[in-house]
Design a protein around this motif. Structure first.
Motif, PDB file in Angstrom:
ATOM      1  N   ASP A 273      -0.193  13.816 -58.406  1.00 55.25           N
ATOM      2  CA  ASP A 273      -1.514  14.338 -58.724  1.00 55.25           C
ATOM      3  C   ASP A 273      -2.441  13.993 -57.565  1.00 55.25           C
ATOM      4  N   PRO A 274      -3.565  14.692 -57.421  1.00 60.27           N
ATOM      5  CA  PRO A 274      -4.419  14.479 -56.240  1.00 60.27           C
ATOM      6  C   PRO A 274      -5.141  13.138 -56.228  1.00 60.27           C
ATOM      7  N   GLU A 275      -5.226  12.462 -57.358  1.00 55.49           N
ATOM      8  CA  GLU A 275      -5.895  11.162 -57.386  1.00 55.49           C
ATOM      9  C   GLU A 275      -4.959  10.019 -57.001  1.00 55.49           C
ATOM     10  N   ASN A 276      -3.711  10.105 -57.433  1.00 53.16           N
ATOM     11  CA  ASN A 276      -2.766   9.010 -57.209  1.00 53.16           C
ATOM     12  C   ASN A 276      -1.654   9.357 -56.218  1.00 53.16           C
ATOM     13  N   ASN A 475      -3.113  19.412 -40.251  1.00 50.60           N
ATOM     14  CA  ASN A 475      -3.886  18.248 -40.695  1.00 50.60           C
ATOM     15  C   ASN A 475      -5.382  18.468 -40.651  1.00 50.60           C
ATOM     16  N   VAL A 476      -5.861  19.420 -39.843  1.00 55.71           N
ATOM     17  CA  VAL A 476      -7.300  19.689 -39.801  1.00 55.71           C
ATOM     18  C   VAL A 476      -7.780  20.294 -41.110  1.00 55.71           C
ATOM     19  N   ARG A 477      -6.888  20.686 -41.993  1.00 53.69           N
ATOM     20  CA  ARG A 477      -7.258  21.335 -43.244  1.00 53.69           C
ATOM     21  C   ARG A 477      -7.266  20.373 -44.433  1.00 53.69           C
ATOM     22  N   TYR A 478      -6.828  19.135 -44.263  1.00 53.38           N
ATOM     23  CA  TYR A 478      -6.652  18.244 -45.404  1.00 53.38           C
ATOM     24  C   TYR A 478      -7.937  18.092 -46.228  1.00 53.38           C
ATOM     25  N   GLU A 479      -9.066  17.910 -45.543  1.00 58.00           N
ATOM     26  CA  GLU A 479     -10.312  17.635 -46.253  1.00 58.00           C
ATOM     27  C   GLU A 479     -10.941  18.900 -46.820  1.00 58.00           C
ATOM     28  N   LYS A 480     -11.046  19.932 -45.998  1.00 56.19           N
ATOM     29  CA  LYS A 480     -11.722  21.141 -46.479  1.00 56.19           C
ATOM     30  C   LYS A 480     -10.911  21.871 -47.536  1.00 56.19           C
ATOM     31  N   ASP A 481      -9.603  21.779 -47.478  1.00 56.87           N
ATOM     32  CA  ASP A 481      -8.809  22.431 -48.514  1.00 56.87           C
ATOM     33  C   ASP A 481      -8.882  21.674 -49.829  1.00 56.87           C
ATOM     34  N   PHE A 485      -9.615  23.429 -53.163  1.00 56.14           N
ATOM     35  CA  PHE A 485      -8.564  23.345 -54.185  1.00 56.14           C
ATOM     36  C   PHE A 485      -8.417  21.889 -54.615  1.00 56.14           C
ATOM     37  N   PRO A 486      -9.329  21.373 -55.430  1.00 60.10           N
ATOM     38  CA  PRO A 486      -9.313  19.941 -55.763  1.00 60.10           C
ATOM     39  C   PRO A 486      -8.069  19.480 -56.513  1.00 60.10           C
ATOM     40  N   ASP A 487      -7.324  20.401 -57.123  1.00 59.03           N
ATOM     41  CA  ASP A 487      -6.115  20.019 -57.855  1.00 59.03           C
ATOM     42  C   ASP A 487      -4.864  20.116 -56.990  1.00 59.03           C
ATOM     43  N   ARG A 488      -5.018  20.493 -55.743  1.00 55.23           N
ATOM     44  CA  ARG A 488      -3.857  20.702 -54.877  1.00 55.23           C
ATOM     45  C   ARG A 488      -3.332  19.372 -54.340  1.00 55.23           C
ATOM     46  N   VAL A 489      -2.009  19.205 -54.425  1.00 55.54           N
ATOM     47  CA  VAL A 489      -1.317  18.081 -53.792  1.00 55.54           C
ATOM     48  C   VAL A 489      -0.694  18.594 -52.505  1.00 55.54           C
ATOM     49  N   ASP A 502      -2.822  10.632 -35.624  1.00 57.42           N
ATOM     50  CA  ASP A 502      -3.850  11.344 -36.378  1.00 57.42           C
ATOM     51  C   ASP A 502      -3.311  11.866 -37.709  1.00 57.42           C
ATOM     52  N   TYR A 503      -2.080  12.377 -37.685  1.00 58.85           N
ATOM     53  CA  TYR A 503      -1.482  12.851 -38.935  1.00 58.85           C
ATOM     54  C   TYR A 503      -1.366  11.721 -39.946  1.00 58.85           C
ATOM     55  N   TRP A 504      -0.909  10.549 -39.477  1.00 56.50           N
ATOM     56  CA  TRP A 504      -0.721   9.443 -40.412  1.00 56.50           C
ATOM     57  C   TRP A 504      -2.044   8.888 -40.911  1.00 56.50           C
ATOM     58  N   GLU A 505      -3.064   8.903 -40.087  1.00 57.32           N
ATOM     59  CA  GLU A 505      -4.386   8.496 -40.553  1.00 57.32           C
ATOM     60  C   GLU A 505      -4.845   9.366 -41.711  1.00 57.32           C
ATOM     61  N   GLY A 506      -4.549  10.671 -41.631  1.00 59.15           N
ATOM     62  CA  GLY A 506      -4.893  11.565 -42.732  1.00 59.15           C
ATOM     63  C   GLY A 506      -4.133  11.236 -44.003  1.00 59.15           C
ATOM     64  N   VAL A 507      -2.858  10.888 -43.870  1.00 61.28           N
ATOM     65  CA  VAL A 507      -2.067  10.514 -45.042  1.00 61.28           C
ATOM     66  C   VAL A 507      -2.649   9.260 -45.683  1.00 61.28           C
ATOM     67  N   LYS A 508      -3.012   8.282 -44.853  1.00 59.09           N
ATOM     68  CA  LYS A 508      -3.566   7.044 -45.396  1.00 59.09           C
ATOM     69  C   LYS A 508      -4.932   7.265 -46.042  1.00 59.09           C
ATOM     70  N   LYS A 509      -5.721   8.151 -45.461  1.00 62.16           N
ATOM     71  CA  LYS A 509      -7.107   8.336 -45.906  1.00 62.16           C
ATOM     72  C   LYS A 509      -7.215   9.125 -47.201  1.00 62.16           C
ATOM     73  N   TYR A 510      -6.375  10.172 -47.346  1.00 66.29           N
ATOM     74  CA  TYR A 510      -6.548  11.105 -48.455  1.00 66.29           C
ATOM     75  C   TYR A 510      -5.450  10.904 -49.495  1.00 66.29           C
ATOM     76  N   PRO A 511      -5.807  10.523 -50.720  1.00 64.75           N
ATOM     77  CA  PRO A 511      -4.779  10.299 -51.746  1.00 64.75           C
ATOM     78  C   PRO A 511      -4.012  11.564 -52.114  1.00 64.75           C
ATOM     79  N   TRP A 512      -4.607  12.735 -51.902  1.00 63.96           N
ATOM     80  CA  TRP A 512      -3.927  13.978 -52.256  1.00 63.96           C
ATOM     81  C   TRP A 512      -2.908  14.411 -51.201  1.00 63.96           C
TER      82      TRP A 512
END
Length: 791
Positions: A273-276, A475-481, A485-489, A502-512
């Motif tokens: 799920d996008p939260e966990n 990876n430039v789309r992780y935040e805006k997408d 789409f808030p329910d998207r994993v 940079d890719y891994w920083e995005g994985v660490k930063k965004y739970p989704w």
């Protein structure tokens, strides 16, 4: 059903023959499976598969085998099980064509019962395989490159893949293992049977049992049945503790046992799920993953169990906890290894649907075959706890909605869920082309800039049926997408090496964003030269894939021989799996020059401080990958100063002086660790180091021998590309000799090659028990000797 291996003693020959006409047959040779008849063919710049297929050849491989069918088999079910054959396979028994199978990667089964003779005459099983190019975007290999077996069943039996065990309820105190079993009856009358389902713990002790009365359907029909079994105090399958239970199903009529089915499974829960993010047994796990093609380096497409295991163990040693098999289902051997070692796996079905990527690929067969191929994949793989997701496709041409792409996405997703509702459905999506742009290559799609953000709307309906949306190089789309789409994993299903931080920083930063899968984990044959570095002063024109004699992609953490490349050590640090310091240099001939690449490249650095006397006093760029805040560079005991770490990297330009170069990592002024490079002396000897002392003398097991050129002190010479020859004594059978060089004309299949970075690899099999002697020679060097024992 009883499984009988058919992996040994096949007659093999290459021929252009059909089922209707028999031309003069070439002389056959005896081969054991797995077998790839393409890997030893001479490569050529004119090869039909071109750089995508590694400039390897093509052809038709014919396999023949005599089968003895006992009289007691008559009236029973006999299934031929082929785990993978490349491709357009034709299966006949006693000249009766029983099946065609276009796809080169899915497992499939053929009922050969009706064609067998039970009167004492031999039965001739014949399998024709076509490896025609261009039919893939990578090295495909050819032939029966995975295992083949028979399944023998009584008139009432459980067909392979017709037991599905799930664990819908798992707590600390108990778990429910739910058995979904289908019985097949050849009896004319309905029968009253008892179905007994047992669970055995890893030590073989009974952990739970249940039974149910079942009435079979009439002849030829399947009877489905569901039986829950409670397991007390379950031990859960996890990467660190990959506990495997065994299921056993008995089909009984009174005291008579009609059939049994037995295999392993794991007790575990998964959710997203996008939260966990991705949770395994209730705990969030970030996927530290890599993409794998199916080849095993010098062995070609051959899926030896030992080769598959070695690959997974190497990746685990570097911090990986997940692999994505790209872009087709893996071998059964790979699944079993990942189960046993605790490696999570993304299981992929297709690289194309109706829109092809090369002229002779699967798009020619997709509409007629997709449902059968998908069903075979899912039914074979669904009891393997390592499998967490099925991918319906990679960078599919229909991803932007053209050619009913969204409808097909929904159709394929629904099919998977009908077969296995416990895994997630995924598709890996890359960039898209503009409104008025003709569809180009995957490479172009992966570097397009979507200035008007048409990607979001065009892929919306395609992504809607998915549980996880795979993002390739996005990876430039992780935040805006996530805002759209808030329910998207999201899972980063492919990422570039050069921007891995940079890719891994995005994985660490965004739970989704649940994980990152680097392209690629292990160097592979085909897509040649994509990862090469271009130096500006060389003025070499850029091209996505390289000219002959390039043979591998050169964009991976490991050489195809298993030697680690610098980016692997960097990624291990990035993931937090080590506090070690690693030191590398760029050859002084490139000092002051600029470089660039495709994005899949890594800086041209090596663990080398042996440049020859002509380079003394010349400047060398040194780089340290390490933990902490700063690195100190030390040359022959003298400190050259400290440099701060930025993004795990510290750099210094150093005047080359032979000796010992060190890098020391500090945090708050305290040393954490240090790495060093030593100048090698003259080449003196060859070392031959087997990775194991014994192997089975069954023609199926293999043993890897690392070959290294060293000086008198055992220091490897990093620049050595010297020709070597290998000789074997005893019951040894050579499987391959070669190096990890991505660009060489060395012929795979010969007993000589050139070393690369001072190393090479010999792989052997054994025909029977006995002592095997190994000698590796090169003019002017002490011969390297080793011995292993076949048992």
């Amino acid at each position: 059903m009883k499984q009988i291996s058919l992996n040994t003693d096949w007659e093999f020959y290459e021929s252009d023959e059909s089922m209707s006409f028999v031309f003069q047959r070439p002389e056959a040779v005896t081969v054991n499976l797995p077998h790839d008849f393409i890997i030893t063919k001479p490569r050529s710049p004119q090869a039909a598969g071109g750089p995508g297929n590694g400039y390897f050849g093509q052809g038709e491989g014919v396999y023949r085998k005599e089968l003895e069918a006992a009289k007691s088999w008559e009236g029973k079910t006999v299934l031929l099980d082929i785990d993978g054959a490349y491709m357009n396979s034709e299966i006949s028994v006693n000249e009766e064509l029983l099946a065609l199978h276009p796809y080169g990667y899915t497992p499939f089964q053929v009922d050969i019962s009706s064609a067998l003779r039970f009167d004492g005459r031999k039965n001739i099983l014949k399998i024709i395989t076509q490896s025609r190019q261009p039919s893939s975007r990578w090295y495909s290999g050819g032939g029966l490159y995975r295992s083949v077996s028979l399944w023998l069943g009584e008139r009432i039996c459980i067909s392979p893949w017709d037991v599905f065990v799930t664990t819908p309820e798992v707590t600390e105190d108990s778990a429910v293992a739910e058995f979904a079993v289908s019985l097949t009856s050849c009896e004319e009358e309905e029968r009253e049977l008892t179905l007994v389902c047992e669970v055995l713990d890893p030590e073989g002790k009974a952990a739970g049992t249940a039974s149910r009365q079942v009435k079979t359907s009439r002849s030829g029909e399947e009877t489905p049945c569901r039986i829950p079994v409670t397991v007390e105090k379950p031990r859960r399958w996890e990467p660190d503790t990959p506990v495997l239970y065994t299921y056993r199903v008995l089909v009984k009529e009174g005291e008579k046992i009609w059939d049994t089915a037995e295999d392993t499974f794991g007790i575990r829960t998964i959710s997203v799920d996008p939260e966990n993010g991705f949770r395994l047994n209730g705990r969030t796990v970030k996927l530290k993953g890599g993409c794998l093609h199916h080849d095993n380096g010098l062995l070609g497409a051959c899926a030896y169990a030992k080769a598959e295991e070695r690959k997974i163990r190497l990746l685990q040693s570097a911090g990986y906890n997940a692999v994505r098999i790209s872009h087709y289902p893996p071998s059964l051997a790979m699944l079993k290894i990942c189960d046993r070692l605790g490696m999570l796996l993304l299981d992929e079905c297709f690289d194309v649907w109706r829109l092809g990527k090369v002229p002779m690929d699967y798009h020619l067969y997709f509409e007629d075959w997709w449902e059968r191929d998908m069903e075979w994949m899912v039914k074979r793989d669904r009891n393997h706890p390592c499998v967490i997701s099925y991918s319906i496709g990679n960078e599919i041409g229909e991803r932007d909605g053209r050619n009913d792409g969204a409808a097909w996405s929904a159709r394929l997703s629904e099919k998977i869920r009908s077969l296995d509702p416990t895994r997630f459905v995924l598709s890996a999506i890359c960039g898209i082309f503009g409104e008025d742009t003709e569809v180009g290559t995957n490479f172009e799609a992966n570097i397009l800039e979507d200035k008007e953000d048409g990607w979001k709307e065009k892929t919306k309906d395609y992504a809607a049926p998915l549980d996880i949306v795979g993002y390739n190089y996005l990876n430039v789309r992780y935040e805006k997408d996530h805002e759209a789409f808030p329910d998207r994993v999201i899972c980063a299903t492919e990422t570039h090496a050069c921007s891995t931080y940079d890719y891994w920083e995005g994985v660490k930063k965004y739970p989704w964003v649940i994980g990152d899968f680097i392209w690629a984990a292990v160097d592979y044959l085909g897509e040649v030269g994509v990862g090469q570095v271009y130096w500006k002063k060389e003025n070499k024109p850029f091209q996505f894939m390289a000219a002959y004699p390039w043979r591998t992609s050169w964009q991976s953490d490991f050489l195809m021989t298993g030697e680690r490349r610098p980016q692997s050590f960097y990624r291990e640090l990035m993931w937090g799996h080590t506090d070690k310091t690693w030191l590398f240099t760029t050859h002084p001939s490139h000092y002051g020059d600029e470089f660039y690449g495709s994005g899949w490249h890594w800086p041209d650095v090596n663990d080398d401080w042996s440049f020859g006397s002509e380079w003394e006093g010349r400047m060398v760029s040194a780089v340290s990958y390490g933990p902490g805040e700063e690195a100190e560079f030390i040359l022959n005991g003298t400190s050259l100063g400290r440099v701060p770490y930025e993004r795990l990297t510290a750099k210094m330009d150093i005047s080359y002086t032979p000796g010992i170069l060190e890098a020391v990592s500090y945090r708050e002024g305290k040393e954490i660790s240090r790495g060093s490079l030593v100048t090698a002396g003259e080449a003196v000897r060859i070392l031959a180091e087997p990775e194991q002392d014994t192997l089975k003398g069954d023609g199926q097991d293999i043993c890897y021998i690392r070959i290294m050129i060293t000086d008198e002190n055992g220091v490897r010479l990093p620049a050595e590309e010297r020709e070597i020859q290998a000789e074997l004594t005893g019951p040894a059978v050579p499987a391959a000799l070669g190096s990890g060089n991505p660009c060489t004309e060395d012929q795979i299949g010969q007993m000589s090659c050139h070393t690369f970075h001072g190393t090479a690899q010999l792989i052997i099999k054994a025909s029977e028990a006995g002592k095997i002697g190994i000698a590796v020679r090169s003019g002017g060097l002490q011969t390297g000797y080793a011995a292993v024992h076949a048992v």
